[in-house]
Design a protein around this motif. Structure first.
Motif, PDB file in Angstrom:
ATOM      1  N   GLU A   1     -47.117  18.879  22.143  1.00  0.00           N
ATOM      2  CA  GLU A   1     -46.954  18.968  23.590  1.00  0.00           C
ATOM      3  C   GLU A   1     -47.311  17.645  24.262  1.00  0.00           C
ATOM      4  OE1 GLU A   1     -49.040  21.246  27.388  1.00  0.00           O
ATOM      5  OE2 GLU A   1     -49.373  21.998  25.358  1.00  0.00           O
ATOM      6  N   LEU A   2     -48.417  17.046  23.814  1.00  0.00           N
ATOM      7  CA  LEU A   2     -48.850  15.781  24.418  1.00  0.00           C
ATOM      8  C   LEU A   2     -47.944  14.614  24.023  1.00  0.00           C
ATOM      9  CD1 LEU A   2     -52.747  16.005  24.241  1.00  0.00           C
ATOM     10  CD2 LEU A   2     -51.231  16.419  26.182  1.00  0.00           C
ATOM     11  N   GLN A   3     -47.286  14.705  22.884  1.00  0.00           N
ATOM     12  CA  GLN A   3     -46.314  13.668  22.535  1.00  0.00           C
ATOM     13  C   GLN A   3     -45.144  13.667  23.519  1.00  0.00           C
ATOM     14  OE1 GLN A   3     -46.423  11.191  20.674  1.00  0.00           O
ATOM     15  NE2 GLN A   3     -47.842  11.556  18.989  1.00  0.00           N
ATOM     16  N   ARG A   4     -44.721  14.873  23.931  1.00  0.00           N
ATOM     17  CA  ARG A   4     -43.659  14.949  24.939  1.00  0.00           C
ATOM     18  C   ARG A   4     -44.145  14.382  26.280  1.00  0.00           C
ATOM     19  NH1 ARG A   4     -42.638  19.975  22.294  1.00  0.00           N
ATOM     20  NH2 ARG A   4     -44.009  21.071  23.751  1.00  0.00           N
ATOM     21  N   VAL A   5     -45.404  14.694  26.631  1.00  0.00           N
ATOM     22  CA  VAL A   5     -45.971  14.134  27.857  1.00  0.00           C
ATOM     23  C   VAL A   5     -46.060  12.615  27.749  1.00  0.00           C
ATOM     24  CG1 VAL A   5     -48.024  14.070  29.321  1.00  0.00           C
ATOM     25  CG2 VAL A   5     -47.275  16.244  28.330  1.00  0.00           C
ATOM     26  N   ARG A   6     -46.420  12.131  26.597  1.00  0.00           N
ATOM     27  CA  ARG A   6     -46.522  10.680  26.369  1.00  0.00           C
ATOM     28  C   ARG A   6     -45.172  10.003  26.586  1.00  0.00           C
ATOM     29  NH1 ARG A   6     -47.867   7.901  20.455  1.00  0.00           N
ATOM     30  NH2 ARG A   6     -47.638   5.709  21.126  1.00  0.00           N
ATOM     31  N   ASN A   7     -44.130  10.559  26.003  1.00  0.00           N
ATOM     32  CA  ASN A   7     -42.791   9.973  26.162  1.00  0.00           C
ATOM     33  C   ASN A   7     -42.367   9.957  27.626  1.00  0.00           C
ATOM     34  OD1 ASN A   7     -42.689   9.720  23.368  1.00  0.00           O
ATOM     35  ND2 ASN A   7     -41.588  11.642  23.083  1.00  0.00           N
ATOM     36  N   HIS A   8     -42.648  11.049  28.331  1.00  0.00           N
ATOM     37  CA  HIS A   8     -42.286  11.115  29.750  1.00  0.00           C
ATOM     38  C   HIS A   8     -43.097  10.105  30.558  1.00  0.00           C
ATOM     39  CE1 HIS A   8     -41.096  12.807  33.598  1.00  0.00           C
ATOM     40  NE2 HIS A   8     -42.376  12.911  33.941  1.00  0.00           N
ATOM     41  N   THR A   9     -44.365   9.938  30.218  1.00  0.00           N
ATOM     42  CA  THR A   9     -45.222   9.006  30.952  1.00  0.00           C
ATOM     43  C   THR A   9     -44.758   7.563  30.751  1.00  0.00           C
ATOM     44  OG1 THR A   9     -47.104  10.512  30.686  1.00  0.00           O
ATOM     45  CG2 THR A   9     -47.598   8.226  31.268  1.00  0.00           C
ATOM     46  N   VAL A  10     -44.327   7.229  29.540  1.00  0.00           N
ATOM     47  CA  VAL A  10     -43.812   5.879  29.290  1.00  0.00           C
ATOM     48  C   VAL A  10     -42.599   5.607  30.188  1.00  0.00           C
ATOM     49  CG1 VAL A  10     -42.675   4.411  27.587  1.00  0.00           C
ATOM     50  CG2 VAL A  10     -44.701   5.720  26.948  1.00  0.00           C
ATOM     51  N   GLU A  11     -41.735   6.588  30.326  1.00  0.00           N
ATOM     52  CA  GLU A  11     -40.576   6.432  31.214  1.00  0.00           C
ATOM     53  C   GLU A  11     -41.020   6.271  32.663  1.00  0.00           C
ATOM     54  OE1 GLU A  11     -38.052   9.746  30.601  1.00  0.00           O
ATOM     55  OE2 GLU A  11     -37.527   9.221  28.540  1.00  0.00           O
ATOM     56  N   THR A  12     -42.105   6.965  33.020  1.00  0.00           N
ATOM     57  CA  THR A  12     -42.625   6.867  34.393  1.00  0.00           C
ATOM     58  C   THR A  12     -43.201   5.483  34.670  1.00  0.00           C
ATOM     59  OG1 THR A  12     -43.152   9.232  34.411  1.00  0.00           O
ATOM     60  CG2 THR A  12     -44.296   7.851  36.008  1.00  0.00           C
ATOM     61  N   LEU A  13     -43.886   4.915  33.683  1.00  0.00           N
ATOM     62  CA  LEU A  13     -44.547   3.619  33.868  1.00  0.00           C
ATOM     63  C   LEU A  13     -43.613   2.435  33.647  1.00  0.00           C
ATOM     64  CD1 LEU A  13     -47.942   4.320  32.040  1.00  0.00           C
ATOM     65  CD2 LEU A  13     -47.467   4.454  34.492  1.00  0.00           C
ATOM     66  N   GLN A  14     -42.497   2.667  33.012  1.00  0.00           N
ATOM     67  CA  GLN A  14     -41.594   1.572  32.646  1.00  0.00           C
ATOM     68  C   GLN A  14     -41.140   0.746  33.855  1.00  0.00           C
ATOM     69  OE1 GLN A  14     -39.425   2.094  28.871  1.00  0.00           O
ATOM     70  NE2 GLN A  14     -37.633   2.100  30.204  1.00  0.00           N
ATOM     71  N   PRO A  15     -40.782   1.374  34.978  1.00  0.00           N
ATOM     72  CA  PRO A  15     -40.394   0.553  36.142  1.00  0.00           C
ATOM     73  C   PRO A  15     -41.489  -0.389  36.616  1.00  0.00           C
ATOM     74  CG  PRO A  15     -39.691   2.836  36.445  1.00  0.00           C
ATOM     75  CD  PRO A  15     -40.567   2.813  35.244  1.00  0.00           C
ATOM     76  N   LEU A  16     -42.765  -0.007  36.393  1.00  0.00           N
ATOM     77  CA  LEU A  16     -43.862  -0.895  36.787  1.00  0.00           C
ATOM     78  C   LEU A  16     -43.839  -2.181  35.975  1.00  0.00           C
ATOM     79  CD1 LEU A  16     -46.834   1.626  37.138  1.00  0.00           C
ATOM     80  CD2 LEU A  16     -45.339   0.725  38.931  1.00  0.00           C
ATOM     81  N   VAL A  17     -43.415  -2.089  34.720  1.00  0.00           N
ATOM     82  CA  VAL A  17     -43.302  -3.278  33.878  1.00  0.00           C
ATOM     83  C   VAL A  17     -42.140  -4.141  34.333  1.00  0.00           C
ATOM     84  CG1 VAL A  17     -42.987  -4.095  31.512  1.00  0.00           C
ATOM     85  CG2 VAL A  17     -44.300  -2.015  31.952  1.00  0.00           C
ATOM     86  N   GLU A  18     -41.029  -3.502  34.614  1.00  0.00           N
ATOM     87  CA  GLU A  18     -39.835  -4.249  35.025  1.00  0.00           C
ATOM     88  C   GLU A  18     -40.013  -4.891  36.397  1.00  0.00           C
ATOM     89  OE1 GLU A  18     -36.237  -1.871  32.867  1.00  0.00           O
ATOM     90  OE2 GLU A  18     -37.289  -0.786  34.446  1.00  0.00           O
ATOM     91  N   ARG A  19     -40.852  -4.296  37.254  1.00  0.00           N
ATOM     92  CA  ARG A  19     -41.089  -4.853  38.596  1.00  0.00           C
ATOM     93  C   ARG A  19     -42.470  -5.497  38.694  1.00  0.00           C
ATOM     94  NH1 ARG A  19     -38.423   0.164  40.112  1.00  0.00           N
ATOM     95  NH2 ARG A  19     -40.439   1.146  40.608  1.00  0.00           N
TER      96      ARG A  19
END
Length: 573
Positions: A153-171
């Motif tokens: 369950e937490l692996q799925r949360v982890r994958n979703h969180t990476v997608e959430t944080l990814q724009p912060l890296v790009e910007r």
């Protein structure tokens, strides 16, 4: 708990009167133990935000057992925690941050990501700390093996969180908030396309800071990410450079633990790209402070890397001299891979190590390198009290085996038979077993040859019983050979058998028996020479030939050559 109190808290939990919330809050302020627990459960059971807010505003001063009750109900404080983070009140924000972290409220990542980019938000430091700490807790839960269902369950949360944080890296160029990169790197995997692009492209706004995160961030997820690049066949160069420059203790433990055993090919290929490792230079203070597993991994790291050979050999010398057991074992294991005079000297030095595994690792490499006294050392090590040392010594003397000895036995003269036979008996653990097999063979020729070999190997005493049986063989030549062999067996049974053989119907056997008795009598007056002397003679003969730059095996040699050498066939190196 009495029935009356239970009914009271049940009523307070189910009442539609908002005044019940205030009553439960006052109970939390003035009571502890069972009453406080019941009040907390009642607040958590009520609908709406007012009840959980009573818990949140008191969070920092609540007993840990009461906070655990709230943490056991995921999502119950999510709404009020979100509202508190958006409020201007600093103490309320601090309570919300503490509750989010303790309740593993990972749904708040989306809000935190928005607050990172809001330059008007007054509590940016609080958000930064919460973002990093929450990412660390998520990684720990997603990689824990305690609960498989929870982990998935937490692996799925982890994958979703990476997608959430990814724009912060790009910007990143807009907000310049390093904690966002730390949280992202703690949760991202090395295959992540954005992470790889940022590492490969120096023009990316987040490139320099991301490299520094890999180099210095203490988060477990970041350390694991960095070490995982070793397995990447297309690892970005900045990641490998960070691997070479970082040397904090948690990182070194993870890195060297990854190299606790010989690394796979992909790892070796990446290590070859690393030409300098900061903490493996001339100052060995870091490696001296490592435990056995880590020191062994550090040695393998240096040996597989692209470091200059003299630097690696200096490190191996230091570890062999001052290292712990794990480090010395690893050093002795990788040392044979270096074709260098200094490496040869270190191999010789490792023979004096008190650890048997270190000795075993280097024994088989002595003779190929022409180490002085190699043959004598190997023969001596055959009698080591340690199984692994004896096995390694025998591997270094593999040509001294009974099968090869017997195959060339007929072409040897007497001296070569004896010198080689002594070594074969000492080196080959199966020699006596194979000799017994030959003594009982159906072939007359094999039995006669085996009798002569037993005498040459000084093994007659060990195989006395079958030789006594052969003294009664139907073939008179076999009986004569048996009588000849018993002449070197100073036992009462052998003497009695030889006396009986004086009455044999064959004159040849009678003469052999008489000669055998004479030899036994001579042994009483003057011993023929002890076992150690014959061993040294054999060693000297072989070493003399090896110094001439040639190698000999027990095949196809002329009698004249074998008279000069201690074993078989001559072949150019």
């Amino acid at each position: 708990m009495t029935t009356g109190i239970a009914k009271t808290f049940k009523t307070l939990a189910e009442s539609r009167n908002d005044g019940a919330v205030a009553i439960l809050g006052r109970i939390l302020d003035g009571q502890s133990g069972m009453l406080a627990r019941e009040a907390t459960n009642a607040l958590l059971a009520r609908s709406g935000k007012a009840a959980p807010r009573e818990i949140l505003v008191r969070w920092l001063r609540l007993d840990p057992s009461l906070r655990a009750l709230a943490a056991a109900k995921p999502g119950r404080l999510t709404g009020v925690s979100r509202d508190a983070l958006l409020a201007a009140d600093r103490p309320e924000c601090e309570s919300a941050a503490a509750a989010i972290l303790e309740c593993d409220d990972f749904e708040q990542f989306s809000l935190l990501a928005k607050l990172v980019e809001d330059d008007r938000y007054p509590h940016s430091d609080l958000v930064d700390n919460l973002l990093v700490s929450l990412a660390d807790r998520l990684y720990d839960g997603a990689t824990s093996l305690d609960n498989y269902v929870r982990q998935r369950e937490l692996q799925r949360v982890r994958n979703h969180t990476v997608e959430t944080l990814q724009p912060l890296v790009e910007r990143y160029g807009k907000h310049r908030r390093r904690p966002a990169l730390e949280a992202y790197c703690a949760l991202a995997r090395r295959e992540n396309s954005v992470l790889r692009r940022v590492l490969r492209e120096p023009r990316e706004a987040a490139h320099e800071e991301t490299c520094d995160v890999l180099l210095n961030c203490p988060l477990v997820g970041v350390i694991h990410l960095l070490v995982s690049f070793l397995d990447d066949p297309y690892a970005p160069l900045p990641a490998l450079e960070a691997l070479a420059r970082r040397y904090d203790r948690p990182f070194l433990k993870e890195l060297t633990g990854r190299l606790a055993s010989p690394p796979p090919r992909a790892v070796v290929e990446n290590l070859r790209r690393i030409e300098s490792i900061v903490w493996l230079g001339t100052d060995f203070a870091v490696i001296d402070d490592l435990d056995e597993v880590s020191q062994g991994g550090a040695v393998r790291l240096a040996a597989a890397s692209g470091m200059q050979k003299p630097e690696v050999l200096d490190l191996l010398e230091h570890v062999l001299t001052y290292g712990n057991v794990g480090g010395r074992r690893a050093a002795s294991n990788v040392l044979p891979g270096f074709d260098d005079p200094k490496a040869t000297e270190l191999l010789r030095k490792a023979l004096d190590d008190p650890d048997p595994e270190v000795q075993a690792n280097v024994l088989a490499h002595l003779r190929p390198r022409n180490v002085q006294g190699a043959l004598a050392t190997l023969v001596a090590m055959v009698e080591s009290p340690h199984d692994m040392v004896r096995e390694a010594a025998r591997e270094g003397l593999e040509e001294f085996n009974f099968e090869r000895y017997l195959r060339t036995f007929d072409s040897m003269d007497a001296d070569v038979r004896f010198t080689t036979g002594v070594l074969v008996k000492k080196v080959d653990p199966q020699a006596l077993h194979d000799l017994l097999r030959e003594l009982t063979a159906m072939s007359r020729t094999r039995r006669i040859r085996a009798l002569a070999a037993a005498e040459a190997m000084e093994a007659v005493v060990e195989v006395e019983e079958p030789i006594l049986e052969l003294l009664r063989d139907s073939d008179h030549m076999v009986r004569a050979a048996a009588a000849q062999a018993l002449g070197s067996c100073p036992t009462t049974a052998a003497r009695d058998a030889l006396r009986d053989a004086l009455l044999d119907r064959s004159v040849v056997v009678q003469e052999a028996a008489e000669n055998g008795l004479f030899r036994l009598a001579e042994q009483v007056r003057q011993q023929r020479g002890d076992h150690d002397l014959k061993t040294q003679n054999a060693i000297g003969a072989v070493e003399a030939t090896e110094k001439s730059g040639r190698t000999y095996v027990l095949d196809r040699l002329s009698a004249a050559t074998l008279a000069r050498l201690s074993l078989g066939e001559e072949a150019s190196r």
